[in-house]
Design a protein around this motif. Sequence first.
Motif, PDB file in Angstrom:
ATOM      1  N   PRO A  19       6.778  64.378   1.182  1.00 48.58           N
ATOM      2  CA  PRO A  19       6.475  64.618   2.600  1.00 48.58           C
ATOM      3  C   PRO A  19       5.367  65.666   2.708  1.00 48.58           C
ATOM      4  O   PRO A  19       5.176  66.460   1.772  1.00 48.58           O
ATOM      5  CB  PRO A  19       7.794  65.151   3.150  1.00 48.58           C
ATOM      6  CG  PRO A  19       8.545  65.668   1.973  1.00 48.58           C
ATOM      7  CD  PRO A  19       8.091  64.871   0.783  1.00 48.58           C
ATOM      8  N   PRO A  20       4.613  65.687   3.822  1.00 45.22           N
ATOM      9  CA  PRO A  20       3.481  66.616   3.961  1.00 45.22           C
ATOM     10  C   PRO A  20       3.897  68.088   3.797  1.00 45.22           C
ATOM     11  O   PRO A  20       3.185  68.866   3.187  1.00 45.22           O
ATOM     12  CB  PRO A  20       2.966  66.365   5.381  1.00 45.22           C
ATOM     13  CG  PRO A  20       3.586  65.099   5.849  1.00 45.22           C
ATOM     14  CD  PRO A  20       4.766  64.793   4.984  1.00 45.22           C
ATOM     15  N   VAL A  21       5.049  68.443   4.337  1.00 39.93           N
ATOM     16  CA  VAL A  21       5.577  69.804   4.145  1.00 39.93           C
ATOM     17  C   VAL A  21       6.963  69.664   3.536  1.00 39.93           C
ATOM     18  O   VAL A  21       7.853  69.084   4.137  1.00 39.93           O
ATOM     19  CB  VAL A  21       5.680  70.572   5.479  1.00 39.93           C
ATOM     20  CG1 VAL A  21       6.237  71.978   5.235  1.00 39.93           C
ATOM     21  CG2 VAL A  21       4.333  70.628   6.187  1.00 39.93           C
ATOM     22  N   GLU A  22       7.116  70.162   2.294  1.00 39.07           N
ATOM     23  CA  GLU A  22       8.389  70.036   1.592  1.00 39.07           C
ATOM     24  C   GLU A  22       9.142  71.358   1.687  1.00 39.07           C
ATOM     25  O   GLU A  22       8.573  72.410   1.411  1.00 39.07           O
ATOM     26  CB  GLU A  22       8.105  69.685   0.126  1.00 39.07           C
ATOM     27  CG  GLU A  22       9.265  69.071  -0.617  1.00 39.07           C
ATOM     28  CD  GLU A  22       8.896  68.712  -2.063  1.00 39.07           C
ATOM     29  OE1 GLU A  22       8.068  69.406  -2.668  1.00 39.07           O
ATOM     30  OE2 GLU A  22       9.468  67.735  -2.569  1.00 39.07           O
ATOM     31  N   HIS A  23      10.409  71.308   2.086  1.00 40.08           N
ATOM     32  CA  HIS A  23      11.213  72.528   2.107  1.00 40.08           C
ATOM     33  C   HIS A  23      11.652  72.843   0.680  1.00 40.08           C
ATOM     34  O   HIS A  23      12.147  71.957  -0.011  1.00 40.08           O
ATOM     35  CB  HIS A  23      12.434  72.335   3.008  1.00 40.08           C
ATOM     36  CG  HIS A  23      13.115  73.628   3.350  1.00 40.08           C
ATOM     37  ND1 HIS A  23      13.792  74.380   2.406  1.00 40.08           N
ATOM     38  CD2 HIS A  23      13.194  74.317   4.508  1.00 40.08           C
ATOM     39  CE1 HIS A  23      14.255  75.474   2.982  1.00 40.08           C
ATOM     40  NE2 HIS A  23      13.914  75.463   4.259  1.00 40.08           N
ATOM     41  N   PRO A  24      11.456  74.109   0.225  1.00 39.69           N
ATOM     42  CA  PRO A  24      11.784  74.425  -1.175  1.00 39.69           C
ATOM     43  C   PRO A  24      13.236  74.085  -1.543  1.00 39.69           C
ATOM     44  O   PRO A  24      13.527  73.775  -2.704  1.00 39.69           O
ATOM     45  CB  PRO A  24      11.529  75.926  -1.289  1.00 39.69           C
ATOM     46  CG  PRO A  24      11.123  76.413   0.059  1.00 39.69           C
ATOM     47  CD  PRO A  24      10.870  75.238   0.948  1.00 39.69           C
ATOM     48  N   LYS A  25      14.134  74.139  -0.566  1.00 39.77           N
ATOM     49  CA  LYS A  25      15.536  73.803  -0.864  1.00 39.77           C
ATOM     50  C   LYS A  25      15.820  72.312  -0.742  1.00 39.77           C
ATOM     51  O   LYS A  25      16.938  71.870  -1.021  1.00 39.77           O
ATOM     52  CB  LYS A  25      16.463  74.566   0.098  1.00 39.77           C
ATOM     53  CG  LYS A  25      16.453  76.055  -0.129  1.00 39.77           C
ATOM     54  CD  LYS A  25      17.763  76.689   0.344  1.00 39.77           C
ATOM     55  CE  LYS A  25      17.770  78.158   0.015  1.00 39.77           C
ATOM     56  NZ  LYS A  25      18.201  78.969   1.165  1.00 39.77           N
ATOM     57  N   ARG A  26      14.830  71.537  -0.305  1.00 44.39           N
ATOM     58  CA  ARG A  26      15.019  70.097  -0.118  1.00 44.39           C
ATOM     59  C   ARG A  26      13.920  69.305  -0.811  1.00 44.39           C
ATOM     60  O   ARG A  26      13.160  68.564  -0.175  1.00 44.39           O
ATOM     61  CB  ARG A  26      15.030  69.755   1.386  1.00 44.39           C
ATOM     62  CG  ARG A  26      16.146  70.430   2.167  1.00 44.39           C
ATOM     63  CD  ARG A  26      17.485  69.890   1.733  1.00 44.39           C
ATOM     64  NE  ARG A  26      18.591  70.393   2.567  1.00 44.39           N
ATOM     65  CZ  ARG A  26      19.848  70.000   2.419  1.00 44.39           C
ATOM     66  NH1 ARG A  26      20.160  69.106   1.492  1.00 44.39           N
ATOM     67  NH2 ARG A  26      20.801  70.493   3.190  1.00 44.39           N
ATOM     68  N   PRO A  27      13.792  69.487  -2.127  1.00 46.54           N
ATOM     69  CA  PRO A  27      12.726  68.781  -2.846  1.00 46.54           C
ATOM     70  C   PRO A  27      12.934  67.270  -2.797  1.00 46.54           C
ATOM     71  O   PRO A  27      14.072  66.797  -2.805  1.00 46.54           O
ATOM     72  CB  PRO A  27      12.861  69.294  -4.290  1.00 46.54           C
ATOM     73  CG  PRO A  27      14.266  69.780  -4.401  1.00 46.54           C
ATOM     74  CD  PRO A  27      14.647  70.278  -3.036  1.00 46.54           C
ATOM     75  N   VAL A  28      11.834  66.520  -2.716  1.00 43.54           N
ATOM     76  CA  VAL A  28      11.908  65.062  -2.767  1.00 43.54           C
ATOM     77  C   VAL A  28      11.496  64.624  -4.168  1.00 43.54           C
ATOM     78  O   VAL A  28      10.359  64.830  -4.581  1.00 43.54           O
ATOM     79  CB  VAL A  28      11.004  64.414  -1.689  1.00 43.54           C
ATOM     80  CG1 VAL A  28      10.908  62.912  -1.897  1.00 43.54           C
ATOM     81  CG2 VAL A  28      11.550  64.722  -0.293  1.00 43.54           C
ATOM     82  N   ASN A  29      12.445  64.069  -4.897  1.00 41.93           N
ATOM     83  CA  ASN A  29      12.182  63.628  -6.265  1.00 41.93           C
ATOM     84  C   ASN A  29      12.331  62.126  -6.437  1.00 41.93           C
ATOM     85  O   ASN A  29      12.329  61.626  -7.558  1.00 41.93           O
ATOM     86  CB  ASN A  29      13.117  64.368  -7.228  1.00 41.93           C
ATOM     87  CG  ASN A  29      12.814  65.865  -7.258  1.00 41.93           C
ATOM     88  OD1 ASN A  29      11.648  66.268  -7.339  1.00 41.93           O
ATOM     89  ND2 ASN A  29      13.831  66.696  -7.149  1.00 41.93           N
ATOM     90  N   GLY A  30      12.500  61.414  -5.337  1.00 37.27           N
ATOM     91  CA  GLY A  30      12.607  59.954  -5.412  1.00 37.27           C
ATOM     92  C   GLY A  30      13.762  59.523  -6.289  1.00 37.27           C
ATOM     93  O   GLY A  30      14.848  60.110  -6.249  1.00 37.27           O
TER      94      GLY A  30
END
Length: 241
Positions: free
Chosen positions: A93-104
């Motif tokens: 996502p354009p802005v990733e929350h450090p506690k909510r990483p997107v790793n697919g």
Amino acid sequence: TPLWLKFYKTEENLNEELDKLTPPPNITCIYNPIVYASQLHCDYLRRYMDGPKKLVFIGMNPGPNGMAQTGIPFGNVRTVKVLMQLSGSVDKPPVEHPKRPVNGLDCRIEEPSGVRLWELFLRLAGNMEIFSQQCFVHNFCPLSFFDEAGKNLTPSELKGPYKKQLRDFCCEALEKQLVLLKPQVIVAVGEYVMTVLKHSAYCKSDSVSVLRLPHPSPRSANNSNWPEKAQTFLEDNNLIH
Ligand code: XAN
């Protein structure tokens, strides 16, 4: 144009509308997996939306470790990889929350609601091919919302005018999506979606029934027996056999 692509266009149009809205100030991060996980999302539509469906399940919005990782409703990683046999890369996502990483598909945290929902459906239907002949799973809202601390807020927990604006745009898109899918039975997963569906024009037809499945979240009160409750619900209503 194939049905799944018409459906995807309604999702793209909804995304454009939602982009124009101003979210409440406590929301610092919004994820739209239909955009950054579009490859897997479209694989899911292309494979499992080959035509109208008799029965459609509708959840509220992407869970952080499910659809927010995979682009697939309730799509916990194991279900997507093993049961659906889908693979593919997911962007950020354009802005990733450090506690909510997107790793697919490399995400190591399971989405408990997704595990429960898909395991039950597949236990009853046998496999994805049989399930998808008559059933489809979709979410009402494509977005996940996080506050500064990384807390996941659902569409029903949002504040200010945004809450209603979001609901109205999602409702409008859902009407178009239901006209494409033509279900005879619509199952709301949880109370928020049930309330929304009660006001839907498509659902006012006498030939459409709207039912509510208890939400699979293990965090809901007295929910340790969800698999049994949900199986009884599906059997009592003659839904998946
Ligand atoms: N996890 C969820 N995933 C999803 O796709 N939709 C939901 O409503 C939900 N709740 C928990």
